[in-house]
Design a protein around this motif. Structure first.
Motif, short mmCIF file in Angstrom:
data_model
loop_
_atom_site.label_atom_id
_atom_site.label_comp_id
_atom_site.label_asym_id
_atom_site.label_seq_id
_atom_site.Cartn_x
_atom_site.Cartn_y
_atom_site.Cartn_z
N GLU A 206 -1.68 8.36 9.01
CA GLU A 206 -0.47 8.72 8.25
C GLU A 206 0.04 7.43 7.65
O GLU A 206 -0.13 6.36 8.25
N TYR B 247 -5.00 -4.07 -2.90
CA TYR B 247 -4.80 -2.71 -3.41
C TYR B 247 -4.75 -2.65 -4.93
O TYR B 247 -4.79 -1.59 -5.51
N LYS C 42 -5.82 2.43 12.43
CA LYS C 42 -5.99 3.88 12.20
C LYS C 42 -7.47 4.18 12.34
O LYS C 42 -8.23 4.05 11.37
N ALA D 183 0.83 -1.18 0.00
CA ALA D 183 0.00 0.00 0.00
C ALA D 183 0.87 1.24 0.00
O ALA D 183 1.92 1.26 0.60
N1 GUN Z 1 3.07 0.42 4.47
C1 GUN Z 1 1.80 0.63 4.78
N2 GUN Z 1 0.84 -0.18 4.31
C2 GUN Z 1 -0.44 0.09 4.67
N3 GUN Z 1 -1.59 -0.56 4.36
C3 GUN Z 1 -2.59 0.10 4.95
N4 GUN Z 1 -2.13 1.17 5.64
C4 GUN Z 1 -0.78 1.17 5.49
C5 GUN Z 1 0.27 2.03 5.97
O1 GUN Z 1 0.09 3.03 6.69
N5 GUN Z 1 1.52 1.71 5.58
#
Ligand code: GUN
Ligand code: PRP
Length: 232
Positions: free
Chosen positions: A202, A121, A182, A2
């Protein structure tokens, strides 16, 4: 993998190998760079620190929280006779799975380890909710007590799909332990019984979490400096 919205929606090629460009420009990915020691890398592994803007969760905090979660889950499942089935979602959760399983192993109950790989994704930069199984479970989970071991719950879309999938396979119970969540990014509410840390919305890297397949091996979780994206 992601990545943050702005970074790849318009420049999908940066995901392929952000390290390559750095090496060509003599950045820290260049093994001839002074940042690397004579053995080809700095002995203390701190070359990544130069790319990190700030640490969100330290290595010690992760270690402490993992032990805490293992203790809690150990107590909750003490009655389970045939042991627990831990299901790790590759690749991000691999560090947490390894540490969590060992912490659980100190107290029991016995656990078996299973791995799944899903693609959530696709070509984009945010989870679409359309999940494709890249590697399925190797065994029947019917009648088993399953704990999904996740690194991070962001939109919740991956987990929401996964829980439906596991429940359709007649597990006796399915719960989730997620090291990071999150809360402000959640698009779909998923029942996560065991949460390590709530973190800000973030993009974070480290401890299994990548940017363009890099930074997974960092022992802590942090936020990259803006210039890392600029030079990727
Ligand atoms: N590396 C990464 N992958 C994610 N996949 C979902 N959220 C995140 C993130 O904040 N960082
Ligand atoms: O809550 P969501 O928005 O669905 O995001 C969470 C998922 O994103 C990450 O996996 P990713 O698809 O980046 O793959 P990776 O673990 O192989 O890096 C992470 O490991 C979770 O599985």
């Amino acid at each position: 993998m992601a990545v943050p919205h702005l970074l790849t929606r318009f420049t999908p090629f940066v995901l392929k190998n952000p390290g390559r460009g750095r090496a060509e420009r003599g950045g820290p990915a260049d093994r001839g760079h002074p940042a690397y020691g004579r053995l080809g890398a700095m002995a203390d592994g701190s070359w990544y620190d130069a790319d990190i803007d700030h640490v969100i969760i330290s290595e010690a905090q992760i270690r402490e929280k993992t032990a805490e979660l293992a203790k809690q889950i150990s107590a909750d499942y003490a009655h389970v006779e045939d042991g627990l089935l831990l299901v790790c979602v590759l690749k991000g959760a691999v560090m947490f799975m390894a540490d969590f399983a060992r912490a659980l192993g100190r107290q029991g109950p016995p656990a078996e380890l299973e791995f799944m790989a899903v693609s959530s994704y696709g070509q984009g930069t945010t989870s679409s909710g359309v999940v494709r199984i890249l590697k399925d479970l190797d065994r029947d989970i019917a009648g088993r007590h399953v704990v999904v071991v996740e690194d991070i719950v962001d939109s919740g879309l991956t987990l929401s799909w996964l829980l439906r999938y596991l429940e359709s396979r007649s597990a006796a119970s399915v719960e989730v332990v997620a090291l990071f969540r999150k809360p402000d990014a959640v698009k779909v509410q998923v029942p996560v019984k065991y949460v390590g840390f709530d973190i800000p919305t973030e993009f974070v890297v480290g401890y299994g979490l990548d940017f363009g397949e890099r930074y997974r091996e960092l022992p802590y979780v942090g936020v990259l400096k803006p210039e890392v994206y600029a030079r990727a």
